[in-house]
Design an enzyme around this catalytic site. Structure first.
Site, PDB file in Angstrom:
ATOM      1  N   LEU A  39      38.961  34.151   0.471  1.00 28.54           N
ATOM      2  CA  LEU A  39      40.374  33.810   0.677  1.00 28.54           C
ATOM      3  C   LEU A  39      40.674  33.681   2.147  1.00 28.54           C
ATOM      4  CD1 LEU A  39      40.050  38.274   0.767  1.00 28.54           C
ATOM      5  CD2 LEU A  39      40.903  37.054  -1.100  1.00 28.54           C
ATOM      6  N   HIS A  40      41.831  32.924   1.545  1.00 30.16           N
ATOM      7  CA  HIS A  40      42.455  31.835   1.933  1.00 30.16           C
ATOM      8  C   HIS A  40      44.169  31.103   1.788  1.00 30.16           C
ATOM      9  CE1 HIS A  40      41.287  28.577  -1.038  1.00 30.16           C
ATOM     10  NE2 HIS A  40      42.535  27.932  -0.158  1.00 30.16           N
ATOM     11  N   ARG A  41      44.068  32.002   0.394  1.00 29.95           N
ATOM     12  CA  ARG A  41      45.777  31.395   0.054  1.00 29.95           C
ATOM     13  C   ARG A  41      46.682  32.094   1.034  1.00 29.95           C
ATOM     14  NH1 ARG A  41      44.977  27.588  -2.228  1.00 29.95           N
ATOM     15  NH2 ARG A  41      43.192  27.793  -4.412  1.00 29.95           N
TER      16      ARG A  41
ATOM     17  N   ASP B 130      40.553  33.407  -4.123  1.00 30.94           N
ATOM     18  CA  ASP B 130      41.539  33.188  -4.975  1.00 30.94           C
ATOM     19  C   ASP B 130      41.245  31.753  -4.372  1.00 30.94           C
ATOM     20  OD1 ASP B 130      41.851  32.512  -1.745  1.00 30.94           O
ATOM     21  OD2 ASP B 130      43.755  33.962  -1.084  1.00 30.94           O
TER      22      ASP B 130
END
Ligand code: UD1
Length: 363
Positions: A205-207, A281
């Site tokens: 997850l990094h958005r 994501d």
């Protein structure tokens, strides 16, 4: 024909590597210069990919590092302009949708150098994503647009791009996957983490929309903790995400989740290929799981890669604990997915790109 290739951030390396390898087979046609902007700079966000993908060291390194969007974009532009003036290339080839992509395309356009954009035409329709702005700007000023799928061609037609500039070549990321999957499967990372094939969930997850707001991130982490009650969960934590977790003490929420540093290309592909389900994501992981036939739960309200939902294994879910948990459990209980059969995602996209570029008229 002198081509400058631009890489900057993690998802660029596996797209440029196969194109450079393909062009290197025709030294009488192509001369190549590799520019690394330095948008990503940690060893496990950059160097490890050069090793895993067998890429040569960059010819030019701009060292731009992190910053606000304006700062980062401006630093890339200021660093790239003298590089283009020095090498005087026939083409600047950019991939994907990161800040380095758009910044270098803008520099080339203003210097009158032709631009080839690989992975052109993707649209999420979501202008809150910095990548959407980067995609639209880059496509608009590109001379050659290489698309991965029919929806991308339609988006470009909708934007009024001359179809003569557009070439549907397939997915270069899948080229790297096809070439390196046998090596990835030999990596010892599963053993090192004590995992068994089809016995764990893999998470990235990094958005900004998911991780920058600590309360939103807490909600997602609660879902992961719920999944971890059913099977091991491995979470490769992006530096952006780690910073928010540390600043807000969110490590406590992730009871049972195994948190690890970002992995290199081969190790991550090894885990993706062996996972029961991937929760992400990322853009590229939606594609890789589709190709491999691994169920993918994408924590986003939209995707610029709809073909992964229509023909692949991807499903979109909202960023709530309930939605993520129930979609993941459905994946675990459902029938095994089959590898997606997406036209032209066959490991040969970069050879099509080299063919098209090799047949362009001199400047
Ligand atoms: C960037 C891309 C995104 C891509 C992602 C893949 C843009 C606008 N975003 O997002 O499209 O999906 O890369 O990872 O180009 N950081 C480090 N070490 C690094 C790199 C970053 O610690 O090597 C930290 C820094 O605190 C930095 C933050 O991560 O401020 C964000 O980095 P940045 O390059 O701005 O964007 P990403 O979130 O990585």
């Amino acid at each position: 024909m002198l081509v400058i290739h631009v890489v900057g951030a993690r998802p660029n390396f596996m797209k440029v590597a196969p194109i450079m390898a393909e062009m290197a087979l025709q030294p009488d046609v192509f001369q190549q210069v590799l520019v690394h902007t330095g948008q990503h700079y940690d060893v496990n966000m950059s160097d490890v990919f050069f090793r895993d993908l067998g890429m040569r060291a960059p010819d030019e390194f701009l060292g731009v590092g992190s910053g606000s969007h304006a700062q980062q974009t401006a630093r890339v532009m200021m660093g790239f302009e003298p590089v283009v003036e020095k090498h005087r290339p026939d083409w600047v080839l950019v991939v994907g949708d990161v800040n380095s992509t758009m910044a270098c395309a803008l520099v080339a356009a203003k210097l009158g150098v032709r631009i080839a954009h690989v992975e052109a035409g993707l649209r999420s329709g979501d202008w809150s994503m910095p990548e959407e702005i980067n995609r639209v700007v880059t496509d608009r000023i590109s001379d050659l647009l290489f698309t991965p799928s029919a929806d991308a061609d339609a988006n470009l037609a909708h934007d009024g791009i001359d179809p003569a500039r557009v070439h549907r070549v397939g997915n270069v990321m899948i080229d790297s996957l096809v070439r390196l999957l046998p090596s990835a499967r030999r990596q010892p990372v599963m053993h090192g983490l004590g995992l068994s094939r089809r016995g764990f969930a893999l998470v990235t997850l990094h958005r900004p929309a998911n991780v920058d707001d600590p309360e939103g991130l807490r909600e997602i982490l609660q879902a992961l903790a719920g999944i971890a009650q059913r099977l091991p969960v491995v979470f490769a934590v992006h530096p952006r995400t780690r910073k928010v977790m540390e600043a807000h003490g969110l490590g406590r929420v992730t009871g049972g989740v195994r948190m690890i540093e970002p992995l290199g290309y081969l190790d991550f592909l090894c885990l993706t290929d062996a996972a029961s389900v991937v929760i992400t994501d990322s853009g590229g992981i939606q594609e890789e799981t589709s190709y491999l036939g691994i169920p993918c739960v994408t924590v986003r309200p939209n995707t610029e890669r709809p073909v992964t939902v229509e023909l692949g294994t991807n499903r979109l879910v909202g960023a709530t604990a309930g939605e993520i948990l129930s979609a993941s459990v459905q994946c675990l209980q459902g029938a095994p997915s089959t590898p997606g059969s997406i036209p032209l995602w066959d490991g040969k996209a970069s050879s099509r790109i080299a063919w098209v570029m090799g047949n362009q008229s001199p400047r």
